[in-house]
Write an enzyme that holds these catalytic residues in place. Structure first.
Site, PDB file in Angstrom:
ATOM      1  N   SER A  97     -30.131 -17.553 -51.741  1.00 46.48           N
ATOM      2  CA  SER A  97     -29.579 -17.709 -50.192  1.00 46.48           C
ATOM      3  C   SER A  97     -30.558 -18.410 -49.368  1.00 46.48           C
ATOM      4  O   SER A  97     -31.934 -17.763 -49.418  1.00 46.48           O
ATOM      5  CB  SER A  97     -29.148 -16.703 -49.700  1.00 46.48           C
ATOM      6  OG  SER A  97     -28.442 -16.812 -48.406  1.00 46.48           O
ATOM      7  N   TYR A 113     -29.184  -8.074 -47.062  1.00 41.58           N
ATOM      8  CA  TYR A 113     -28.865  -9.404 -47.932  1.00 41.58           C
ATOM      9  C   TYR A 113     -30.075  -9.998 -48.159  1.00 41.58           C
ATOM     10  O   TYR A 113     -30.443 -10.350 -49.197  1.00 41.58           O
ATOM     11  CB  TYR A 113     -27.583 -10.055 -47.338  1.00 41.58           C
ATOM     12  CG  TYR A 113     -27.137 -11.243 -47.879  1.00 41.58           C
ATOM     13  CD1 TYR A 113     -26.333 -10.971 -49.015  1.00 41.58           C
ATOM     14  CD2 TYR A 113     -27.574 -12.459 -47.349  1.00 41.58           C
ATOM     15  CE1 TYR A 113     -26.107 -12.258 -49.622  1.00 41.58           C
ATOM     16  CE2 TYR A 113     -27.271 -13.742 -48.172  1.00 41.58           C
ATOM     17  CZ  TYR A 113     -26.376 -13.544 -49.177  1.00 41.58           C
ATOM     18  OH  TYR A 113     -26.037 -14.694 -49.871  1.00 41.58           O
TER      19      TYR A 113
END
Ligand SMILES: NC(=O)c1ccc[n+]([C@@H]2O[C@H](COP(=O)([O-])OP(=O)(O)OC[C@H]3O[C@@H](n4cnc5c(N)ncnc54)[C@H](OP(=O)(O)O)[C@@H]3O)[C@@H](O)[C@H]2O)c1
Ligand SMILES: *[C@@H]1O[C@H](CO)[C@@H](O)[C@H](O)[C@H]1NC(C)=O
Ligand SMILES: CC(=O)N[C@H]1CO[C@H](CO)[C@@H](O)[C@@H]1O
Length: 389
Positions: free
Chosen positions: A222, A235
């Site tokens: 990501s 995350y």
């Protein structure tokens, strides 16, 4: 050609063209079958470049030559291998990018193994209904070693002759986006469990099959795994761990002919943003685990305001997943896949700033880009207080 004679620029021009020509000849020698392609994409630009030089003179000719070189390199990087009977495993195909990717690759003729968290869920049902019979569904919770092993046995039995061409480590969880100080340990553990340990276990398990086919490992990281972004401590850290793992894998696996690519998408509208039920649950968990003084310092309205970020997320996110899907396809089929893809709006620029500018400037840029409106209670000035009311 008179314009060229004597001028150093002209010689440079000839040098570049010659280098270019030799490269092409080498490439053509490597594969006779590629000759048609090579002619179309490379020789033509060279001839055009020479023609430009002859007619435009050395200066402009050089520019034209450079343009031809770049465009031919660009076209060269777009050369794709045939789909043939290539088999690909995708994890997390229940919803979102994995789900769309399973359909997309099935449609292109790949043999798709779609790993799903819930084989009886609506996502799996939809794939069963809409995809060809080449697609097989696998019950695959990537945090469950038994299921990873079972999936491996099933896949290896089915691909005995053809081998497995690609593994796309797509399954991932976001957790609740909030200040790292506030996130419960459980969120950190869960993100690591799925986004890192899960992907590592899948990669390790399936590598013997990839080695046979000299195939591709594609990891869905990501934007938040490449650069620090507020609210994504858990995350982002798990994705950064995965990124480093894959970076090392890329170096180590090249000797086996396996290519590793990473995708760092920006925001896309998928199931990852969660549902309001899930947010309520996560908010409750966060509040329950907070020490009293932290709760006091941040203030109730700041804490309860965290949740309002989630419904606003889809507005920055693109509903059209095709940039991500094309990036993954390129990683799977390009003769020379890139190490890193950054599909989506705003995915590339912050990365560039992070890599090439001082950290203080990057932090300033991110603060401006993500201007957050809420301020913890203990930091509020009287005027901010009145604005908040
Ligand atoms: N969407 C974005 O903007 C964005 C941006 C950057 C990176 N990414 C990455 O792209 C990947 C796909 O995300 P997405 O946006 O498509 O999200 P998504 O819709 O939530 O898809 C993730 C999938 O993984 C599944 N999953 C969760 N835990 C799993 C486990 N333990 N084992 C197997 N599967 C599991 C989920 O199943 P359930 O739905 O049943 O939980 C879901 O189907 C993720 O790795 C994500 O981090 C997404
Ligand atoms: C892991 O998967 C197996 C087989 O599907 C299942 O029996 C087991 O309960 C799962 N374990 C966990 C911890 O979920
Ligand atoms: C999430 C992830 O694993 N990303 C990595 C994937 O592989 C590339 C190339 O090796 C790395 O650069 C990424 O960071």
């Amino acid at each position: 050609m008179d314009a060229l004679a004597g001028s150093p620029l002209g010689w440079l021009c000839v040098g570049i063209t010659a280098l270019f020509g030799v490269t092409i000849l080498c490439r053509a020698k490597r594969s006779l079958a590629e000759k048609a392609n090579v002619l179309a994409w490379s020789l033509l630009p060279v001839l055009l470049g020479l023609l430009c030089m002859a007619t435009l003179g050395a200066g402009r000719g050089l520019v034209a030559c450079a343009a031809c070189l770049i465009s031919s390199m660009y076209l060269g990087s777009r050369e794709l291998l045939p789909v043939g009977d290539k088999a690909v495993l995708i994890t997390g195909s229940d919803t979102g990018i994995g789900h769309a990717l399973a359909k997309y690759l099935d449609n292109l003729g790949f043999i798709v193994f779609a790993g799903v968290l819930n084989k009886d869920g609506p996502g799996a049902e939809e794939l069963r209904r809409t995809c060809s019979r080449r697609l097989s569904l696998l019950q695959l919770d990537i945090t469950n070693a038994t299921q990873v092993q079972e999936a491996y046995l099933k896949v290896s039995k089915k691909v005995q002759n053809t081998g497995l061409w690609g593994v796309v480590n797509n399954a991932g969880v976001l957790g609740f986006p909030a200040d790292g100080e506030l996130l419960p340990m459980n969120t950190y553990r869960q993100c690591m469990e799925v986004n890192f340990f899960g992907a590592v276990e899948v990669s390790k398990t399936f590598l013997p099959l990839l080695r046979k086919s000299q195939g591709r490992l594609v990891n869905m990281s990501s934007m938040a795994g490449g650069i620090p972004l507020p609210r994504y401590a858990a995350y982002g850290a798990s994705k950064a761990a995965l990124s480093m793992f894959s970076g090392v894998m890329r170096q180590e696996l090249s000797k086996w002919g396996i290519k590793v690519a990473a995708i760092h998408p920006s925001g896309f509208r998928t199931g990852i943003q969660g549902t309001s039920d899930l947010w309520d649950k996560q908010e409750k968990e966060l509040l329950e685990n907070l020490p009293a003084d932290t709760r006091q310092a941040y203030g109730e309205d700041y804490l309860l305001g965290l949740k309002s970020y989630l419904p606003r997320m889809p507005t920055y996110c693109d509903a059209n997943l095709s940039p991500v899907l094309s990036a993954i396809l390129h990683a799977l089929l390009a003769k020379r896949p890139r190490g890193l893809y950054t599909p989506g709006k705003g995915a590339y620029m912050p990365l560039c700033i992070f890599c090439y500018f001082p950290l203080w400037f990057y932090d300033f840029f991110i603060r401006k880009m993500l201007s957050t409106d809420s301020v913890p209670r203990a930091l509020r000035t009287p005027e901010a207080e009145s604005k908040n009311l």
